[in-house]
Design an enzyme around this catalytic site. Structure first.
Site, PDB file in Angstrom:
ATOM      1  N   ASP A 213     -12.007   2.635  31.984  1.00 48.52           N
ATOM      2  CA  ASP A 213     -12.568   1.895  30.862  1.00 48.52           C
ATOM      3  C   ASP A 213     -11.549   2.025  29.726  1.00 48.52           C
ATOM      4  OD1 ASP A 213     -14.049   0.458  29.084  1.00 48.52           O
ATOM      5  OD2 ASP A 213     -15.923   1.550  29.417  1.00 48.52           O
TER       6      ASP A 213
HETATM    7  C1  BGC Z   1     -16.199  -1.435  27.519  1.00 46.39           C
HETATM    8  C2  BGC Z   1     -15.898  -2.186  28.807  1.00 46.39           C
HETATM    9  C3  BGC Z   1     -14.989  -3.336  28.514  1.00 46.39           C
HETATM   10  C4  BGC Z   1     -13.731  -2.821  27.853  1.00 46.39           C
HETATM   11  C5  BGC Z   1     -12.737  -3.898  27.508  1.00 46.39           C
HETATM   12  C6  BGC Z   1     -14.948  -1.069  26.757  1.00 46.39           C
HETATM   13  O1  BGC Z   1     -15.268  -0.612  25.479  1.00 46.39           O
HETATM   14  O2  BGC Z   1     -16.937  -0.264  27.792  1.00 46.39           O
HETATM   15  O3  BGC Z   1     -17.093  -2.622  29.398  1.00 46.39           O
HETATM   16  O4  BGC Z   1     -14.704  -4.039  29.684  1.00 46.39           O
HETATM   17  O5  BGC Z   1     -14.087  -2.164  26.633  1.00 46.39           O
HETATM   18  O6  BGC Z   1     -13.208  -4.666  26.455  1.00 46.39           O
END
Ligand code: BGC
Length: 746
Positions: free
Chosen positions: A228
């Site tokens: 993530d």
């Molecule tokens: C989120 C993800 C997301 C990523 C990119 C993170 O803060 O938890 O779900 O895909 O950011 O935006």
């Protein structure tokens, strides 16, 4: 094994492949490897207008279809529709040059307070797994990659980057992992995203047991694991654990190179991760990139999804649908009718290509006999406004029916924050009371991404339509339902509790001092309410239609050992076309619960014209009956009786039939610490006890004991009988264990 193409890259080049180049791209290597583009996800493409070091990764994005978020898509219980939405997402991704869509999100809604529940599908892993798999196969049918997230046990936003989800192994296996497992095994996603949180003390981004042991070695995942955004704390440890790609980049590639040079990291670990990046490239290179997509068709698909996911909670006196062709005055009240809430906040936020409002759509669909008038009634920031409320009440007093659009403010549901209550804003509820006092026919239409309590106010509403967050076409979808062009067919994928404090995780959520203890275990949602037979406002699986359905002819055919096909007939007994979500649960009646009273194991959505019938068909396997055995470290089917239940919700079982399973007939090895009962239940063990111990006082004493004493003795490990003057010696016990092992080997 390192392939030639990876060996052709230097260590530094291999290391560079294991982190992004920008917030949304992987690193290219010379002209040998192109950069791959990743984009949120999950319910629309969030393609920033620019990329590169200067661009904030929450920058505004280019217009794309905003499909209904997962809360609504999940409530459709329609895997075919989810597949079509996935394919539409992929078409848009391909037109944007995106290789991988960051979705679907399949975490379990452990508490209704989780700020990101709007992005997740259900409190139940079967629904999450089946619907998530359909989205993945839809996306990947065009060669674009899906990214299943957030692996694993990411069920709250509070302290999400550090908190440890402290969860026991059986709960992990039976509740928090099965959706991921099903998707990985059946839909073969190209990528998985690890979560921010820790799992039992270890950050998911460096959790070898999860990223390598469970995901790859057990489930056979052959794709790429990315972090993530910002989830990695230790590049080297993460890579060694099985994390292939760090996003976004932190400029730490040299740490990888140094660790290999100093012998702290195996060169093969870097090569393996680099190889997986190349394999992902191979896969997405097969995608055909479209020049554009059909924006009208995608808008219509978004409308269909919003319509199919809305849940009619109550409909007294058949208030809905309203007849668009009869003379009547309808008061449309609530700012949400004019300014819809159609998605949540955070990384999933899409810039829609257009936006329908219910107010416009109702006017467009109403015949000339209908008089429609609008009053906002309240402000979206929640500040009470007496004049606004009075205007709305006056309008309602003149109307035959009031449609009251209530919901949570935009700020209530956002990534990064959990809610602290389940209540609608007080000003809206006061307005409902006043409207109900002057107008006897009130239909409440709700806009919210996770459940709100309804118990305190729903007596003021004749009908309640839970529309969730409808995406960009939610407004016209609502008019379709309110005027009856379509019948509601969504059902709840999460229970609506009477009160927040009834929710099973209430005493533990969201934890303290960096730990969230999953004390409720696998008793989440209906697994809790139904096992304890507790009242809820609306149960899991509930949802009304404008028509009615009859269930008959439950038929179970045994197709193999621990394999059955279950069929039931459903008939549309009303006067309108409609669709019914038929649900199959397996129930285990136990005097002392060791598992939830029943659990969902199948569902099917049947579309039926009035008077027509269709057969719902489900397949059951041993795994559907199994529980995770911590003693075995694996799945186990216990012998015994169970019940197949087919119904319209977890509390509305229409058909049931008892069945019996011999269990998986796998015998666990006998040890000195196996109990007397376990020895006696084991064919070899029982025979050996008779052969070796029959002549000892042990046997006579047991034979003379009463039933209660025998029951107690059955729980005593065999080794413990050596101390009771019964003639059993440690040598006897050792010899028995050896003999048992030898006979089992033969
Ligand atoms: C989120 C993800 C997301 C990523 C990119 C993170 O803060 O938890 O779900 O895909 O950011 O935006």
């Amino acid at each position: 094994m390192t392939s030639d193409r990876v060996s052709a890259l230097s260590l530094a080049e291999q290391a560079s492949l294991t982190s992004g180049a920008t917030a949304w791209t992987t690193t290219p290597v010379r002209d040998a490897v192109r950069a791959l583009t990743l984009s949120d996800g999950p319910h629309g493409i969030r393609r920033p207008a620019g990329d590169g070091p200067g661009v904030s990764f929450l920058a505004a994005s280019l217009p794309a279809t905003c499909f209904p978020p997962a809360v609504t898509l999940g409530s459709t219980w329609d895997t075919g529709l989810a597949h079509r939405v996935g394919a539409a997402l992929a078409r848009e991704a391909s037109a944007f040059g995106v290789d991988v869509i960051l979705g679907p999100g399949v975490n379990i809604k452990r508490s209704p307070l989780c700020g990101r529940n709007f992005e997740y599908l259900s409190e139940d892993p079967h629904v999450s797994g089946r619907m998530g798999a359909a989205v993945v196969t839809g996306i990947q049918s065009l060669g674009i990659g899906a990214c299943v997230k957030h692996f694993a046990v990411n069920n709250q936003e509070t302290d999400r980057m550090r908190v440890s989800a402290d969860v026991d192994e059986r709960t992990l296996r039976e509740l928090y992992l099965p959706a991921f497992e099903h998707i990985v095994r059946e839909a073969r996603p190209y990528t998985v995203m690890c979560s921010y949180n820790r799992v039992n003390g270890v950050h998911a981004s460096r959790h070898r047991g999860l990223l390598t042991g469970v995901l790859r070695e057990e489930w056979g995942f052959d794709g790429l694991v990315m972090s993530d955004w910002g989830a990695v704390n230790d590049r080297v440890a993460a890579l060694a654990a099985g994390l292939d790609l760090e996003m976004p980049p932190t400029g730490t590639d040299q740490e990888i190179v140094t660790a290999v040079e100093e012998g702290r990291l195996a060169a093969s670990a870097v090569a393996t991760a680099a190889e997986r990046v190349l394999r992902l490239r191979d896969r997405v290179d097969r995608a055909e990139h479209l020049a554009a997509w059909d924006a009208d068709a995608h808008h219509e698909l978004a409308r269909e999804a919003a319509r199919s996911g809305a849940v009619l909670l109550k409909n007294d006196d058949g208030l809905l649908p309203l007849d668009p062709h009869s003379r009547q005055r309808i008061a449309v009240i609530g700012e949400f009718a004019r300014t819809p809430r159609y998605q949540g906040h955070g990384s999933s936020r899409v810039t829609p290509t257009r936006l329908d409002t219910a107010w416009d759509a109702l006017r467009a669909q109403a015949g000339p006999e209908v008089t429609l008038a609008f009053a906002p009634g309240f402000t979206l920031d929640g500040t009470p406004d007496a004049a606004m409320a009075a205007e709305a009440v006056a309008l309602a007093a003149e109307a035959d029916t009031a449609l009251l659009f209530l919901g949570l403010p935009d700020s209530a549901e956002t990534e990064g924050l959990d809610r602290t209550d389940l209540d609608l804003p007080a000003a809206q509820l006061a307005l409902l009371r006043h409207v109900a006092a002057v107008c006897p026919r009130v239909a409440v239409v709700l806009a919210n991404g996770s459940v709100v309590t309804v118990a305190d106010w729903q007596h003021d509403a004749t009908a309640v339509l839970e529309a969730w967050l409808g995406g960009q076409a939610g407004g016209s979808a609502l008019a379709d339902l309110l005027f009856g062009a379509h019948s509601p067919s969504g059902k709840l994928t999460e229970s609506i509790p009477l009160r927040l404090r009834d929710t099973p995780s209430h005493l533990h959520f969201p934890g303290q001092d960096g730990h969230s203890v999953y004390g409720e275990g696998r008793y989440v949602g209906y697994r809790h309410y139904d096992t304890l037979d507790l009242p809820v406002a609306y149960p899991f699986g509930h949802g009304l239609s404008y028509t009615t359905f009859r269930y008959d002819d439950l038929d179970v055919e045994q197709t193999g050992e621990n394999a059955w096909t279950v069929r039931a007939t459903v008939t549309n007994t009303g006067s309108r076309a409609g669709a019914e979500v038929v649900q199959l649960y397996l129930a285990f009646d136990e005097p002392r619960p060791t598992r939830p009273r029943h659990e969902l194991r199948g569902f099917a959505k049947l579309r039926l014209e009035p008077g027509r019938s269709d057969r719902a068909e489900f397949r059951l396997t041993g795994r559907d009956l199994a529980r995770w055995s911590t003693a075995r470290g694996g799945w186990r089917v216990d012998p015994g009786a169970f019940t197949v239940e087919v119904g319209a919700s977890s509390r509305d079982i229409r058909l049931r039939t008892p069945l019996w399973t011999p269990g998986d007939e796998i015998l666990d090895p006998l040890t000195e610490m196996s109990s007397l009962g376990e020895w006696l239940a084991h064919p070899t063990g029982a025979a050996l006890l008779t052969e070796h111990l029959a002549s000892l006082p042990f046997a006579t004493t047991l034979a003379d004991s009463d039933a209660r004493l025998l029951e107690a003795a059955a729980q005593v490990p065999l080794r413990k009988f050596t101390g009771f003057g019964l003639g059993v010696t440690p040598d006897h016990v050792r010899a028995l264990v050896a003999a048992a092992a030898e006979r089992e080997d033969r």
